[in-house]
Design a protein around this motif. Structure first.
Motif, PDB file in Angstrom:
ATOM      1  N   ARG A 191      -2.791   6.263  -9.465  1.00 28.80           N
ATOM      2  CA  ARG A 191      -2.076   5.275  -9.329  1.00 28.80           C
ATOM      3  C   ARG A 191      -0.754   5.896  -8.764  1.00 28.80           C
ATOM      4  O   ARG A 191       0.050   5.436  -8.176  1.00 28.80           O
ATOM      5  CB  ARG A 191      -1.757   4.297 -10.385  1.00 28.80           C
ATOM      6  N   SER A 192      -0.464   7.227  -9.154  1.00 27.01           N
ATOM      7  CA  SER A 192       0.845   7.702  -8.639  1.00 27.01           C
ATOM      8  C   SER A 192       0.971   7.996  -7.046  1.00 27.01           C
ATOM      9  O   SER A 192       1.884   8.057  -6.551  1.00 27.01           O
ATOM     10  CB  SER A 192       1.250   9.149  -9.558  1.00 27.01           C
ATOM     11  N   THR A 193      -0.366   8.206  -6.892  1.00 27.64           N
ATOM     12  CA  THR A 193      -0.482   8.685  -5.214  1.00 27.64           C
ATOM     13  C   THR A 193      -0.840   7.394  -4.347  1.00 27.64           C
ATOM     14  O   THR A 193      -0.423   7.311  -3.170  1.00 27.64           O
ATOM     15  CB  THR A 193      -1.317   9.742  -4.930  1.00 27.64           C
ATOM     16  N   ASP A 194      -1.767   6.845  -4.741  1.00 26.13           N
ATOM     17  CA  ASP A 194      -2.410   5.590  -3.928  1.00 26.13           C
ATOM     18  C   ASP A 194      -2.269   4.247  -4.397  1.00 26.13           C
ATOM     19  O   ASP A 194      -3.047   3.361  -4.010  1.00 26.13           O
ATOM     20  CB  ASP A 194      -3.519   6.083  -3.238  1.00 26.13           C
ATOM     21  N   GLY A 195      -1.950   4.235  -5.601  1.00 22.77           N
ATOM     22  CA  GLY A 195      -1.859   2.947  -6.283  1.00 22.77           C
ATOM     23  C   GLY A 195      -1.238   1.760  -6.120  1.00 22.77           C
ATOM     24  O   GLY A 195      -1.554   0.623  -5.886  1.00 22.77           O
ATOM     25  N   ALA A 196       0.065   2.174  -5.497  1.00 29.25           N
ATOM     26  CA  ALA A 196       0.886   1.077  -4.738  1.00 29.25           C
ATOM     27  C   ALA A 196       0.042   0.583  -3.149  1.00 29.25           C
ATOM     28  O   ALA A 196       0.195  -0.418  -3.020  1.00 29.25           O
ATOM     29  CB  ALA A 196       2.219   1.599  -4.324  1.00 29.25           C
ATOM     30  N   THR A 197      -0.613   1.582  -2.649  1.00 25.46           N
ATOM     31  CA  THR A 197      -1.280   1.212  -1.516  1.00 25.46           C
ATOM     32  C   THR A 197      -2.412   0.328  -1.761  1.00 25.46           C
ATOM     33  O   THR A 197      -2.625  -0.904  -1.081  1.00 25.46           O
ATOM     34  CB  THR A 197      -1.787   2.339  -0.692  1.00 25.46           C
ATOM     35  N   LYS A 198      -3.083   0.644  -2.795  1.00 26.82           N
ATOM     36  CA  LYS A 198      -4.396  -0.248  -3.015  1.00 26.82           C
ATOM     37  C   LYS A 198      -3.998  -1.816  -3.681  1.00 26.82           C
ATOM     38  O   LYS A 198      -4.460  -2.771  -3.314  1.00 26.82           O
ATOM     39  CB  LYS A 198      -5.129   0.394  -4.249  1.00 26.82           C
ATOM     40  N   ALA A 199      -2.888  -1.600  -4.431  1.00 23.84           N
ATOM     41  CA  ALA A 199      -2.355  -2.989  -4.829  1.00 23.84           C
ATOM     42  C   ALA A 199      -1.717  -3.894  -3.716  1.00 23.84           C
ATOM     43  O   ALA A 199      -1.978  -4.991  -3.777  1.00 23.84           O
ATOM     44  CB  ALA A 199      -1.510  -2.896  -5.976  1.00 23.84           C
ATOM     45  N   SER A 200      -1.115  -3.059  -2.860  1.00 26.50           N
ATOM     46  CA  SER A 200      -0.501  -3.784  -1.361  1.00 26.50           C
ATOM     47  C   SER A 200      -1.595  -4.451  -0.732  1.00 26.50           C
ATOM     48  O   SER A 200      -1.460  -5.648  -0.425  1.00 26.50           O
ATOM     49  CB  SER A 200       0.450  -2.774  -0.798  1.00 26.50           C
ATOM     50  N   VAL A 201      -2.605  -3.686  -0.524  1.00 23.45           N
ATOM     51  CA  VAL A 201      -3.902  -4.113   0.246  1.00 23.45           C
ATOM     52  C   VAL A 201      -4.562  -5.402  -0.384  1.00 23.45           C
ATOM     53  O   VAL A 201      -4.504  -6.542   0.172  1.00 23.45           O
ATOM     54  CB  VAL A 201      -4.735  -3.271   0.530  1.00 23.45           C
ATOM     55  N   ARG A 202      -4.522  -5.358  -1.728  1.00 25.04           N
ATOM     56  CA  ARG A 202      -4.994  -6.415  -2.617  1.00 25.04           C
ATOM     57  C   ARG A 202      -4.348  -7.897  -2.485  1.00 25.04           C
ATOM     58  O   ARG A 202      -4.683  -8.903  -2.425  1.00 25.04           O
ATOM     59  CB  ARG A 202      -5.557  -6.166  -3.841  1.00 25.04           C
ATOM     60  N   ALA A 203      -2.948  -7.420  -2.572  1.00 28.72           N
ATOM     61  CA  ALA A 203      -1.844  -8.568  -2.659  1.00 28.72           C
ATOM     62  C   ALA A 203      -1.844  -9.132  -1.255  1.00 28.72           C
ATOM     63  O   ALA A 203      -1.738 -10.567  -1.398  1.00 28.72           O
ATOM     64  CB  ALA A 203      -0.387  -7.891  -2.782  1.00 28.72           C
ATOM     65  N   VAL A 204      -1.902  -8.607  -0.136  1.00 29.43           N
ATOM     66  CA  VAL A 204      -1.840  -9.136   1.269  1.00 29.43           C
ATOM     67  C   VAL A 204      -3.291  -9.970   1.382  1.00 29.43           C
ATOM     68  O   VAL A 204      -3.081 -11.177   2.058  1.00 29.43           O
ATOM     69  CB  VAL A 204      -1.715  -8.070   2.301  1.00 29.43           C
ATOM     70  N   ARG A 205      -4.530  -9.233   0.993  1.00 32.67           N
ATOM     71  CA  ARG A 205      -5.792 -10.111   1.097  1.00 32.67           C
ATOM     72  C   ARG A 205      -5.635 -11.423   0.239  1.00 32.67           C
ATOM     73  O   ARG A 205      -6.295 -12.367   0.767  1.00 32.67           O
ATOM     74  CB  ARG A 205      -6.625  -9.357   0.691  1.00 32.67           C
ATOM     75  N   ASN A 206      -5.034 -11.068  -0.960  1.00 33.50           N
ATOM     76  CA  ASN A 206      -4.862 -12.315  -1.886  1.00 33.50           C
ATOM     77  C   ASN A 206      -4.122 -13.687  -1.240  1.00 33.50           C
ATOM     78  O   ASN A 206      -4.241 -14.871  -1.399  1.00 33.50           O
ATOM     79  CB  ASN A 206      -4.439 -11.786  -3.075  1.00 33.50           C
ATOM     80  N   ALA A 207      -3.262 -13.057  -0.385  1.00 32.25           N
ATOM     81  CA  ALA A 207      -2.213 -13.957   0.226  1.00 32.25           C
ATOM     82  C   ALA A 207      -2.929 -15.024   1.283  1.00 32.25           C
ATOM     83  O   ALA A 207      -2.813 -16.097   1.843  1.00 32.25           O
ATOM     84  CB  ALA A 207      -0.808 -13.596   0.764  1.00 32.25           C
ATOM     85  N   ILE A 208      -3.917 -14.228   2.307  1.00 33.41           N
ATOM     86  CA  ILE A 208      -4.375 -14.940   3.379  1.00 33.41           C
ATOM     87  C   ILE A 208      -5.994 -15.139   3.282  1.00 33.41           C
ATOM     88  O   ILE A 208      -6.582 -15.991   4.123  1.00 33.41           O
ATOM     89  CB  ILE A 208      -4.231 -13.830   4.374  1.00 33.41           C
TER      90      ILE A 208
END
Length: 269
Positions: A132-149
């Motif tokens: 999560r220290s390297t790509d955790g925020a990216t994965k969570a961001s992608v999931r957040a945007v998908r959850n929104a749309i």
């Protein structure tokens, strides 16, 4: 009389062949000439026509292709390259999307902003496993945007926004946890959000014009109480990102860089 009867099938065959292959006035004149010739003359005329026909076919087959075909290919290639350069990211969500040409494009100008707000969507995403220290925020961001749309339908875009879905502006704001490990630090130093690969976020959108993605400190880090070594976990820390996705358009009469109006119920809206 016997010779003329034998010539009839040959003459008929030649007539059909020449009318199909070279149907023009010269062919018609040749056929008229054949009908008035004797055997030797007919053989001579047929041989001459056949030789010219095959000579012309060979010349056509060996000729170089017209330059317009190469020019057309270059034009198509140039047009495709221009369309790819207009995309918000060179990455595609899937091979199917890539084949269909789906993907959000860049805004008309760097200073383009939404002046007429149409719809706001909220979502969140969590990454619990892996590094999560390297790509955790990216994965969570992608999931957040998908959850929104992913859980809505906005057919009114076609009528409410000039140019429909292809020209609608998309504004994305991400609340990402701070990059440091100590969330209880109360000093006044400005914190920075965890790194997010914005190209991965941009490729989530199939159409529209994506404005620059804004990333601010927010979201949440929390303990899950579970470490799964098989998934690459080194601790039980999860990363949560909040996302807002707004769509609208820019009114041409508005000054460049201006933003949308905020409506209040006290004003009767």
């Amino acid at each position: 009389g016997v010779i003329q009867k034998r010539q009839q099938p040959l003459l008929l065959l030649v007539r059909c062949f020449m009318l199909v292959v070279v149907p023009n006035m010269k062919t018609l004149r040749t056929l008229q000439l054949l009908s008035r010739c004797n055997v030797e003359q007919r053989i001579s005329v047929i041989s001459s026509c056949t030789a010219k026909l095959f000579s012309s076919t060979a010349t056509t087959d060996n000729s170089t292709p017209p330059p317009t075909s190469s020019s057309s290919n270059k034009d198509n290639s140039s047009k495709q390259q221009q369309e790819e350069e207009q995309l918000a990211t060179t990455q595609s969500w899937s091979e199917e999307w890539k084949a269909l040409g789906l993907g959000a494009r860049l805004p008309p100008t760097p200073n383009t902003r939404i002046t007429n707000l149409f719809f706001v969507q909220i979502g969140f995403g969590v990454d619990q496993h892996g590094n999560r220290s390297t790509d955790g925020a990216t994965k969570a961001s992608v999931r957040a945007v998908r959850n929104a749309i992913e859980f809505n339908s906005i057919p009114g875009v076609i009528e409410a926004i000039p140019g429909g879905r292809n020209e609608m502006l998309i504004s994305v704001k991400l609340g990402v946890p701070p990059d440091d490990d100590d969330d209880d630090d109360d000093d006044d130093t400005e914190k920075k959000p965890m790194d997010v690969d914005l190209a991965q976020v941009a490729k989530v959108f199939p159409y529209g014009r994506l404005l620059p993605i804004e990333v601010v400190v927010g979201g949440l880090k929390f303990s899950t109480g579970r470490i799964v070594n098989e998934l690459g976990d080194v601790d039980d820390l999860a990363v949560c990102v909040a996302a807002s996705v707004s769509i609208g358009y820019a009114d041409r009469t508005s000054s460049e860089g201006s933003t949308h109006k905020t409506y209040s119920t006290k004003d009767g809206f």
